[in-house]
Design an enzyme around this catalytic site. Structure first.
Site, mmCIF file in Angstrom:
data_model
loop_
_atom_site.group_PDB
_atom_site.id
_atom_site.type_symbol
_atom_site.label_atom_id
_atom_site.label_comp_id
_atom_site.label_asym_id
_atom_site.label_seq_id
_atom_site.Cartn_x
_atom_site.Cartn_y
_atom_site.Cartn_z
ATOM 1 N N ASP A 1 37.935 41.656 33.381
ATOM 2 C CA ASP A 1 37.389 42.909 33.621
ATOM 3 C C ASP A 1 36.431 42.795 34.820
ATOM 4 O O ASP A 1 35.630 41.827 34.970
ATOM 5 C CB ASP A 1 36.775 43.482 32.229
ATOM 6 C CG ASP A 1 37.742 44.067 31.235
ATOM 7 O OD1 ASP A 1 38.935 43.566 31.679
ATOM 8 O OD2 ASP A 1 37.478 44.504 30.477
ATOM 9 N N HIS A 37 35.403 38.264 31.940
ATOM 10 C CA HIS A 37 35.117 38.673 33.149
ATOM 11 C C HIS A 37 35.046 37.954 34.149
ATOM 12 O O HIS A 37 34.666 37.020 34.143
ATOM 13 C CB HIS A 37 33.608 39.577 32.911
ATOM 14 C CG HIS A 37 33.493 40.412 31.544
ATOM 15 N ND1 HIS A 37 33.164 39.956 30.195
ATOM 16 C CD2 HIS A 37 33.794 41.670 31.414
ATOM 17 C CE1 HIS A 37 33.363 40.913 29.446
ATOM 18 N NE2 HIS A 37 33.647 42.343 30.244
#
Length: 282
Positions: A102, A247
């Protein structure tokens, strides 16, 4: 989100909010349910917390602990199918898992993650933020060339539950436009920032042709707990259907880059098939 310092303002958005988890069931893509008439519901109970190295997790530059709070929705007009929970697991033949990243793309970390995935001939999903993607469209083009899936993670990574419907629409549409320009097609998947879903997010996502995808295993790499801790969380949580959340932007993600180099070979050697969902299952 192009600069980490710009994102500290988000701490205030979720002050005092409880972080909740979820587990998925049934279906090729498993979620909490299908369409139904709107009615008030209580949030799902929080599961036992993941093992931590300290008594509390401190927020990083802006990556605060993800939230849940899935609202019920009415079917959207014109027979658009609207879900009231995101998918949490992905099922396929054998020991299938999905890796997701992400907040990027970030030129400091995303290329290293792509290099590791390419080395092992593995595809992953990248939920990108428009304000990062617009300045790094070459990385989205590379993702397309190498067979990865790019999803929509809004433009500025806001807490959607604090926005007006028109603002949510803008956050989602602008990001889809940039993805289409750089990736070659509009995204089929959406993930709400912080895991904070609401009725408007589900409805607008469906209207834009996107399915909601959450996660099963949260590495909590946003808290920079150490490379070994991230590796352990992935390896301990590995199971058929698991969707792993990591991430590639939003702070210093060097631990996430190094962790992938360790746990990806382990997953493959353990017989897991790391893949991506190619079509929306409705």
């Amino acid at each position: 989100m192009k600069k980490d310092q710009l994102l500290t303002r988000r701490r205030a958005l979720i002050a005092g909010a409880a972080a909740l988890g979820a587990a998925g069931t049934a279906g090729v893509l498993a979620s909490g349910g299908g369409e139904e008439t709107a009615r008030p519901v209580a949030p799902a109970p929080a599961p036992d917390p993941a093992p931590q190295e300290s008594s509390a997790l401190e927020p990083s530059d802006y990556r605060l602990q993800p939230l849940t709070g899935y609202g019920q929705v009415r079917p959207a007009p014109r027979r658009t199918r609207v879900r009231h929970h995101p998918f949490l697991r992905v099922y396929g033949r054998g020991r299938t898992m999905v890796l997701t990243f992400d907040d990027g793309p970030d030129p400091r970390y995303t290329p290293h993650i792509l290099d590791t995935l390419a080395e092992h001939d593995v595809r992953a999903m990248f939920f990108v933020c428009g304000e990062m993607a617009v300045d790094n469209q070459d990385l989205l083009a590379r993702m397309a060339d190498e067979g990865h899936i790019v999803g929509n993670h809004t433009w500025t990574h806001p807490l959607l539950t604090r926005l007006k419907r028109s603002e949510i629409r803008s956050e989602m549409k602008r990001t889809s436009d940039v993805i289409e320009d750089a990736y070659g097609e509009r995204p089929l998947w959406f993930r709400a920032p912080y895991g904070a879903w609401n009725r408007a997010a589900f409805q607008l996502g469906a209207e834009m042709g996107m399915e909601p995808l959450a996660w099963t295993v949260d590495t909590l790499d946003w808290s920079t707990p150490g490379t070994r801790t991230i590796v352990d969380r992935v390896e301990d949580g590995a199971a058929p259907g698991v969707v792993v959340l990591s991430h590639d932007a939003g702070g210093n993600r060097s631990q996430s880059v190094l962790a992938l180099r360790h746990y990806l070979p382990y997953l493959l050697d353990s017989g897991y098939h790391i893949t991506v969902p190619r079509r929306r299952h409705v």
